[in-house]
Motif scaffolding. Structure first.
Motif, PDB file in Angstrom:
ATOM      1  N   UNK A  27       0.786  -1.301  -0.108  1.00 53.90           N
ATOM      2  CA  UNK A  27      -0.088   0.155  -0.097  1.00 53.90           C
ATOM      3  C   UNK A  27       0.814   1.192   0.088  1.00 53.90           C
ATOM      4  N   UNK A  28       1.403   1.751  -0.967  1.00 55.67           N
ATOM      5  CA  UNK A  28       2.741   2.318  -1.304  1.00 55.67           C
ATOM      6  C   UNK A  28       2.401   3.992  -1.105  1.00 55.67           C
ATOM      7  N   UNK A  39      -3.822   3.839  -2.864  1.00 54.98           N
ATOM      8  CA  UNK A  39      -3.342   2.992  -3.849  1.00 54.98           C
ATOM      9  C   UNK A  39      -3.059   1.631  -3.084  1.00 54.98           C
ATOM     10  N   UNK A  40      -3.377   0.320  -3.534  1.00 56.86           N
ATOM     11  CA  UNK A  40      -2.877  -0.950  -2.957  1.00 56.86           C
ATOM     12  C   UNK A  40      -2.483  -1.648  -4.220  1.00 56.86           C
ATOM     13  N   UNK A  41      -1.662  -2.621  -3.934  1.00 56.42           N
ATOM     14  CA  UNK A  41      -0.922  -3.434  -4.906  1.00 56.42           C
ATOM     15  C   UNK A  41      -1.389  -4.916  -4.507  1.00 56.42           C
ATOM     16  N   UNK A  42      -1.994  -5.524  -5.528  1.00 54.82           N
ATOM     17  CA  UNK A  42      -2.030  -7.149  -5.110  1.00 54.82           C
ATOM     18  C   UNK A  42      -1.620  -7.980  -6.230  1.00 54.82           C
ATOM     19  N   UNK A  43      -1.008  -9.068  -5.627  1.00 50.51           N
ATOM     20  CA  UNK A  43      -0.238  -9.979  -6.406  1.00 50.51           C
ATOM     21  C   UNK A  43      -0.982 -10.981  -7.383  1.00 50.51           C
ATOM     22  N   UNK A  44      -1.652 -10.216  -8.308  1.00 54.30           N
ATOM     23  CA  UNK A  44      -2.596 -10.910  -9.391  1.00 54.30           C
ATOM     24  C   UNK A  44      -2.643  -9.890 -10.586  1.00 54.30           C
ATOM     25  N   UNK A  45      -2.242 -10.749 -11.777  1.00 55.33           N
ATOM     26  CA  UNK A  45      -2.156 -10.113 -12.915  1.00 55.33           C
ATOM     27  C   UNK A  45      -2.740 -10.538 -14.127  1.00 55.33           C
ATOM     28  N   UNK A  79      -0.929  -4.716   3.456  1.00 54.47           N
ATOM     29  CA  UNK A  79      -0.117  -5.946   3.253  1.00 54.47           C
ATOM     30  C   UNK A  79      -0.340  -7.063   4.084  1.00 54.47           C
ATOM     31  N   UNK A  80      -0.585  -8.126   3.094  1.00 51.93           N
ATOM     32  CA  UNK A  80      -0.617  -9.588   3.882  1.00 51.93           C
ATOM     33  C   UNK A  80      -2.391 -10.064   4.102  1.00 51.93           C
ATOM     34  N   UNK A 130       1.828  -8.109 -15.550  1.00 55.14           N
ATOM     35  CA  UNK A 130       1.660  -9.371 -15.745  1.00 55.14           C
ATOM     36  C   UNK A 130       1.237 -10.089 -14.297  1.00 55.14           C
ATOM     37  N   UNK A 131       1.801  -9.695 -13.265  1.00 57.80           N
ATOM     38  CA  UNK A 131       1.376 -10.399 -11.857  1.00 57.80           C
ATOM     39  C   UNK A 131       1.177  -9.336 -10.733  1.00 57.80           C
ATOM     40  N   UNK A 132       0.647  -8.242 -11.327  1.00 62.45           N
ATOM     41  CA  UNK A 132       0.401  -6.995 -10.304  1.00 62.45           C
ATOM     42  C   UNK A 132      -1.052  -6.608 -10.741  1.00 62.45           C
ATOM     43  N   UNK A 133      -1.826  -6.431  -9.545  1.00 65.92           N
ATOM     44  CA  UNK A 133      -3.298  -5.436  -9.958  1.00 65.92           C
ATOM     45  C   UNK A 133      -3.089  -4.200  -8.953  1.00 65.92           C
ATOM     46  N   UNK A 134      -3.552  -3.076  -9.757  1.00 61.32           N
ATOM     47  CA  UNK A 134      -3.584  -1.745  -9.051  1.00 61.32           C
ATOM     48  C   UNK A 134      -5.026  -1.588  -8.654  1.00 61.32           C
TER      49      UNK A 134
END
Length: 409
Positions: free
Chosen positions: A303-304, A308-314, A372-373, A355-359
């Protein structure tokens, strides 16, 4: 009992809600039975023997596939009954595939194993060249072999995909199929290119295409040994194609032409939270609403900055060709990775995928909503291009895994 947060599993994870899947299969089977049409579900959506067995148990006529490779896979599942019938909703033009199909349809063929049998396979043609290739591949075949091959003339749409463009061209091609000694069974096509939405004008356009399909059937009935098959897709327009294609067909002399309507709806089996939710022909058909069955679970990686948060899915994990995924719920994970109760997400949306990140964009004032987590459950739009990104899926009841299914893409 295995759970979706078991230590042997990791995110992203594809789950299929068992109750929703079974509801969808039963609902569509009942709706088609009530309408007097047959169903050959398009198994390209899932390519899963386990799901196909459930569709067979609900009364499917046979499996629809899109490619020769899928045809080999579906017949290889060896599911009794309807599993021995298949509909390749495409042209078969590679002589190698035609030779393979002839062998599969032949009694006593050397490479015909017990789990690679077929009672009947239907294919499209949309050109004289395609007819000639099929005829050459089956030249000299025994009558019982050619009787297992059904050929349908494909009617397309100007500017669309495959298929002849006019009723008259379809009739001419049907005569060519018959004269080549092949077994003509009817006319088919895909109504999807006709309309992109469900406005009155678009639904009327789909209806006119269906009427053209019936017009072909009216003119080729004398070439078909038995009822003339009229086949359409139906995933987004099941109500329109059912209503139009079940109207009695008569030839030029006013005589009745017996018909069979075979629809190939496939995406209904899991439904979705996007494209098919909006299209929803099933409630227009008078059936109960279908239920989205697919959830893709992914961790919040970062959550930089505010909002905004970034998930490990793309793009390698979820469909994006029609709509981006829909965040549904978030669940906190404890120190052992065990998931807590789900909290519904509102005001959170996916804005982009790598590829492997969702915004994920978060509305002002909701900072801290995703940390995160945490694990987010996403709904999808267009199941066909989500399921093909996985080799296994987990059938679930709540968090419990009831079955691990193979996805044979």
């Amino acid at each position: 009992m295995l759970r979706i947060d078991d230590p042997t599993l990791t995110w992203p994870l594809l789950t299929l809600d068992e109750a929703a899947l079974d509801h969808n299969i039963a609902t569509v089977a009942g709706a088609f039975a009530d309408a007097g049409v047959e169903h050959a579900p398009h198994v390209k959506t899932h390519m899963s023997r386990e799901i196909w067995e459930r569709q067979v148990a609900a009364g499917a006529w046979g499996a629809t596939v899109a490619t020769p490779a899928q045809l080999r896979t579906a017949l290889g599942w060896g599911v009794p009954g309807a599993g021995r019938r298949a509909f390749l909703a495409n042209e078969l033009v590679d002589p190698r595939d035609i030779a393979w199909l002839r062998a599969v349809l032949s009694d006593g063929a050397g490479d015909r194993a017990a789990d690679r049998t077929a009672d009947e396979v239907w294919v499209y043609v949309d050109s004289a060249r395609g007819v000639n290739l099929l005829a050459a591949g089956f030249a000299g075949a025994a009558p019982e072999v050619t009787a297992r091959l059904g050929v349908l003339v494909e009617l397309g749409v100007p500017g669309g995909r495959t298929g002849v463009r006019t009723v008259s061209d379809a009739v001419v091609l049907a005569v060519g199929v018959h004269d080549a000694g092949l077994r003509l069974v009817g006319v088919a096509g895909y109504e999807g290119p006709v309309a992109g939405g469900t406005s009155t004008e678009e639904l009327d356009a789909v209806g006119r295409w269906c009427d053209d399909l019936r017009a072909v059937g009216a003119q080729i009935g004398g070439l078909v040994g038995g009822a003339t098959v009229l086949s359409a897709g139906g995933s987004a327009f099941a109500d329109v194609v059912t209503r139009h294609l079940t109207v009695p067909v008569q030839d030029a002399a006013g005589a009745d032409v017996p018909t069979r309507v075979v629809l190939r709806s496939g995406a209904y089996v899991t439904h979705d939270h996007g494209h098919y939710l909006r299209a929803d022909p099933w409630t227009r058909l008078g059936a109960e609403p279908l239920r989205p069955a697919i959830t893709v679970w992914a961790s919040v990686l970062s959550a930089p900055e505010p909002g905004l948060a970034i998930c490990g899915m793309g793009r390698r994990d979820v469909s994006f060709d029609i709509d981006l995924p829909t965040p549904l719920v978030v669940r906190a994970a404890d120190a052992a990775g065990r998931l807590g109760a789900p909290r519904e997400l509102t005001g959170v949306r996916v804005t982009a995928l790598n590829d492997q990140h969702a915004y994920l964009a978060i509305e002002p004032g909701d900072d801290g909503l995703l940390a995160p987590g945490d694990v987010v459950g996403f709904g999808i739009s267009h199941p066909c291009t989500t399921l093909d990104k996985y080799r296994t899926g987990l059938m679930t009841r709540g968090d419990e895994v009831t079955e691990q299914i193979a996805l044979d893409f």
